[in-house]
Design a protein around this motif. Structure first.
Motif, mmCIF file in Angstrom:
data_model
loop_
_atom_site.group_PDB
_atom_site.id
_atom_site.type_symbol
_atom_site.label_atom_id
_atom_site.label_comp_id
_atom_site.label_asym_id
_atom_site.label_seq_id
_atom_site.Cartn_x
_atom_site.Cartn_y
_atom_site.Cartn_z
ATOM 1 N N GLY A 33 14.491 70.421 17.492
ATOM 2 C CA GLY A 33 15.185 70.766 16.257
ATOM 3 C C GLY A 33 16.448 71.566 16.508
ATOM 4 N N VAL A 34 16.365 72.559 17.383
ATOM 5 C CA VAL A 34 17.531 73.387 17.702
ATOM 6 C C VAL A 34 18.540 72.577 18.512
ATOM 7 C CG1 VAL A 34 18.311 75.477 18.873
ATOM 8 C CG2 VAL A 34 16.154 75.494 17.594
ATOM 9 N N ARG A 35 18.052 71.730 19.409
ATOM 10 C CA ARG A 35 18.948 70.881 20.203
ATOM 11 C C ARG A 35 19.787 69.989 19.302
ATOM 12 N NH1 ARG A 35 15.284 67.781 22.889
ATOM 13 N NH2 ARG A 35 14.771 69.665 24.078
ATOM 14 N N HIS A 36 19.195 69.470 18.257
ATOM 15 C CA HIS A 36 19.921 68.639 17.295
ATOM 16 C C HIS A 36 21.076 69.418 16.677
ATOM 17 C CE1 HIS A 36 20.682 65.876 14.015
ATOM 18 N NE2 HIS A 36 20.375 66.800 13.121
ATOM 19 N N LEU A 37 20.848 70.672 16.318
ATOM 20 C CA LEU A 37 21.901 71.494 15.719
ATOM 21 C C LEU A 37 22.996 71.808 16.732
ATOM 22 C CD1 LEU A 37 19.625 73.905 13.650
ATOM 23 C CD2 LEU A 37 21.094 72.076 12.757
ATOM 24 N N VAL A 38 22.603 72.091 17.963
ATOM 25 C CA VAL A 38 23.586 72.369 19.022
ATOM 26 C C VAL A 38 24.454 71.141 19.256
ATOM 27 C CG1 VAL A 38 23.876 72.847 21.484
ATOM 28 C CG2 VAL A 38 22.210 74.160 20.140
ATOM 29 N N GLU A 39 23.838 69.976 19.294
ATOM 30 C CA GLU A 39 24.592 68.744 19.527
ATOM 31 C C GLU A 39 25.545 68.429 18.383
ATOM 32 O OE1 GLU A 39 21.473 65.963 20.242
ATOM 33 O OE2 GLU A 39 21.274 66.485 22.372
ATOM 34 N N LEU A 40 25.285 68.988 17.206
ATOM 35 C CA LEU A 40 26.194 68.821 16.069
ATOM 36 C C LEU A 40 27.341 69.835 16.106
ATOM 37 C CD1 LEU A 40 23.616 68.155 13.191
ATOM 38 C CD2 LEU A 40 25.155 66.489 14.260
ATOM 39 N N GLY A 41 27.349 70.679 17.127
ATOM 40 C CA GLY A 41 28.446 71.620 17.298
ATOM 41 C C GLY A 41 28.167 73.026 16.821
ATOM 42 N N HIS A 42 26.967 73.301 16.336
ATOM 43 C CA HIS A 42 26.634 74.625 15.817
ATOM 44 C C HIS A 42 26.303 75.584 16.952
ATOM 45 C CE1 HIS A 42 26.513 73.242 11.621
ATOM 46 N NE2 HIS A 42 25.943 72.140 12.104
ATOM 47 N N ARG A 43 26.766 76.827 16.786
ATOM 48 C CA ARG A 43 26.434 77.859 17.771
ATOM 49 C C ARG A 43 25.842 79.100 17.097
ATOM 50 N NH1 ARG A 43 27.945 76.786 22.778
ATOM 51 N NH2 ARG A 43 27.821 78.976 23.437
ATOM 52 N N ARG A 44 26.209 79.340 15.863
ATOM 53 C CA ARG A 44 25.555 80.425 15.113
ATOM 54 C C ARG A 44 24.387 79.814 14.340
ATOM 55 N NH1 ARG A 44 26.910 85.272 14.927
ATOM 56 N NH2 ARG A 44 26.147 85.714 12.827
ATOM 57 N N ILE A 45 23.254 79.773 15.018
ATOM 58 C CA ILE A 45 22.059 79.122 14.471
ATOM 59 C C ILE A 45 21.010 80.192 14.190
ATOM 60 C CG2 ILE A 45 20.254 77.418 14.881
ATOM 61 C CD1 ILE A 45 22.193 76.084 16.892
ATOM 62 N N ALA A 46 20.631 80.321 12.947
ATOM 63 C CA ALA A 46 19.643 81.326 12.544
ATOM 64 C C ALA A 46 18.228 80.754 12.633
ATOM 65 C CB ALA A 46 19.925 81.806 11.127
ATOM 66 N N LEU A 47 17.278 81.670 12.645
ATOM 67 C CA LEU A 47 15.858 81.300 12.626
ATOM 68 C C LEU A 47 15.150 82.032 11.501
ATOM 69 C CD1 LEU A 47 13.208 80.098 13.898
ATOM 70 C CD2 LEU A 47 13.047 82.233 15.194
ATOM 71 N N ILE A 48 14.460 81.278 10.666
ATOM 72 C CA ILE A 48 13.486 81.872 9.741
ATOM 73 C C ILE A 48 12.119 81.586 10.347
ATOM 74 C CG2 ILE A 48 12.466 81.833 7.436
ATOM 75 C CD1 ILE A 48 15.149 81.181 6.289
ATOM 76 N N GLY A 49 11.500 82.625 10.899
ATOM 77 C CA GLY A 49 10.278 82.452 11.665
ATOM 78 C C GLY A 49 9.045 82.276 10.802
ATOM 79 N N GLY A 50 7.925 81.998 11.479
ATOM 80 C CA GLY A 50 6.657 81.806 10.789
ATOM 81 C C GLY A 50 5.817 83.069 10.794
ATOM 82 N N ARG A 51 4.524 82.900 10.658
ATOM 83 C CA ARG A 51 3.624 84.047 10.658
ATOM 84 C C ARG A 51 3.457 84.569 12.075
ATOM 85 N NH1 ARG A 51 -1.640 82.039 7.659
ATOM 86 N NH2 ARG A 51 -2.478 83.554 9.118
ATOM 87 N N PRO A 52 3.698 85.847 12.303
ATOM 88 C CA PRO A 52 3.641 86.370 13.672
ATOM 89 C C PRO A 52 2.261 86.306 14.299
ATOM 90 C CG PRO A 52 3.858 88.157 12.066
ATOM 91 C CD PRO A 52 4.066 86.877 11.323
ATOM 92 N N ASP A 53 1.205 86.136 13.500
ATOM 93 C CA ASP A 53 -0.144 86.072 14.054
ATOM 94 C C ASP A 53 -0.530 84.662 14.484
ATOM 95 O OD1 ASP A 53 -0.088 85.312 11.331
ATOM 96 O OD2 ASP A 53 -2.246 85.618 11.141
#
Length: 338
Positions: free
Chosen positions: A169-189
């Motif tokens: 998923g992140v590789r797809h965004l990088v290949e589209l030219g994005h470098r400021r890529i945020a993460l909304i994470g899941g449940r830490p447990d």
């Protein structure tokens, strides 16, 4: 006294001086009957020689032909998993009973053990635990865990390749030219959330991008928490141009926030989710996401559990399924000017 073959549950109730419902609860080891009343009813059952056919068969053969599935709540992931399990059960001779904790499991590790106790005895032959918090259970019957919270577990497990899925998923965004890529994470447990964040970090590192701690926000697989995280990310003067969310619920919430803030998706913000639940294709714009084969996870969990219950040889008790990227309308090449 009637011959034992003709004794009915009503005879037991009348002799014991209780209702038929009370006798039924005693026979099925259910809550709501005092210890004294239960002992009295059991004594009458023995005296009359009564055998409830289903219960007697269970006690003799230890078979109910019922499989229990325990879920913390009926949300998109567990609902899709149940569809796969329901398909797998056809033609096996088994039936399914679904036990939902109704979401009353937050911050209560070990909820599965409490609810397993309600299914033990003569109610089910085995159980499937969906996103359980425990790695060991005391049940006395076969158990399979789907997407367990912990990493290495003593339980047989079925999950997906969360690490490689996040990387794709992140590789797809990088290949589209994005470098400021945020993460909304899941449940830490949850182990799946940890692996998806790890995949996010590893793919950024592979592209020579240092993860910005300010662009990593908790979403807890929850729509409201994810919406709040998206607002924090998108309200920044140096907001991200792309966002990877740990599940589709979080991704869809982020899209709704972005649109409400006047941003265009994907022109101003590209978004990738994880799961590929039906809502992903119905989102506006339709969501690019990493698909984990949820139906197959449910199917494989049933197959594995039945093998274990039947004492069949099992080559691998830890099943990990591949993920794949599904590209839709929520991602695009980075525009040089925003």
């Amino acid at each position: 006294m009637k011959p034992s073959s003709r004794v009915t549950i009503r005879d037991v109730a009348a002799t014991a001086g209780v209702s038929v419902a009370t006798v039924s609860k005693v026979l099925n080891a259910r809550y709501g009957v005092s210890a004294a009343t239960s002992a009295h009813v059991q004594a009458v059952i023995r005296d009359l020689g009564y055998e409830a056919s289903l219960v007697a068969q269970s006690l003799r053969n230890h078979k109910t032909n019922v499989i229990g599935i325990l879920v913390a709540d009926l949300e998109p992931f567990s609902t899709e998993l149940l569809k796969g399990a329901a398909k797998a059960i056809k033609g096996t001779g088994y039936e399914l009973v679904v036990y939902s904790a109704g979401g009353r499991t937050v911050d209560h590790a070990g909820w599965e053990q409490r609810y397993l106790s309600r299914l033990s005895g003569t109610l089910v032959d085995g159980a499937i635990l969906v996103t359980p918090t425990v790695v060991e259970v005391e049940f006395g019957q076969s158990v399979v865990a789907v997407d367990p919270h912990a990493g290495p577990t003593g339980l047989p497990t079925v999950d997906s390749d969360n690490l490689e899925g996040a990387r794709s998923g992140v590789r797809h965004l990088v290949e589209l030219g994005h470098r400021r890529i945020a993460l909304i994470g899941g449940r830490p447990d949850l182990e799946s959330a940890k692996e998806r964040e790890q995949g996010y970090r590893e793919e950024l590192a592979r592209a020579g991008i240092d993860p910005d701690p300010d662009l990593i926000q908790p979403g807890n697989y929850d729509a409201d928490d994810s919406a709040a995280a998206a607002r924090r990310l998108l309200d920044r003067p140096d907001r991200p141009t792309a966002l990877f969310a740990a599940n589709d619920t979080s991704a869809i919430a982020a899209i709704e926030v972005a649109v409400a803030m006047g941003l265009r998706v994907p022109e101003d913000l590209s978004v990738v989710g994880f799961d590929n639940v039906p809502e992903a294709a119905l989102a506006s714009p339709s969501l690019t996401t990493v698909e984990q084969p949820i139906h197959e996870m449910g199917h494989r969990a049933i197959d594995l559990l039945i093998q274990l219950m039947n004492g069949e040889p099992v080559e691998n008790t830890h099943v990990r399924l591949a993920t794949r990227l599904v590209v839709r309308q929520s991602t695009a090449h980075l525009e040089t000017e925003r």
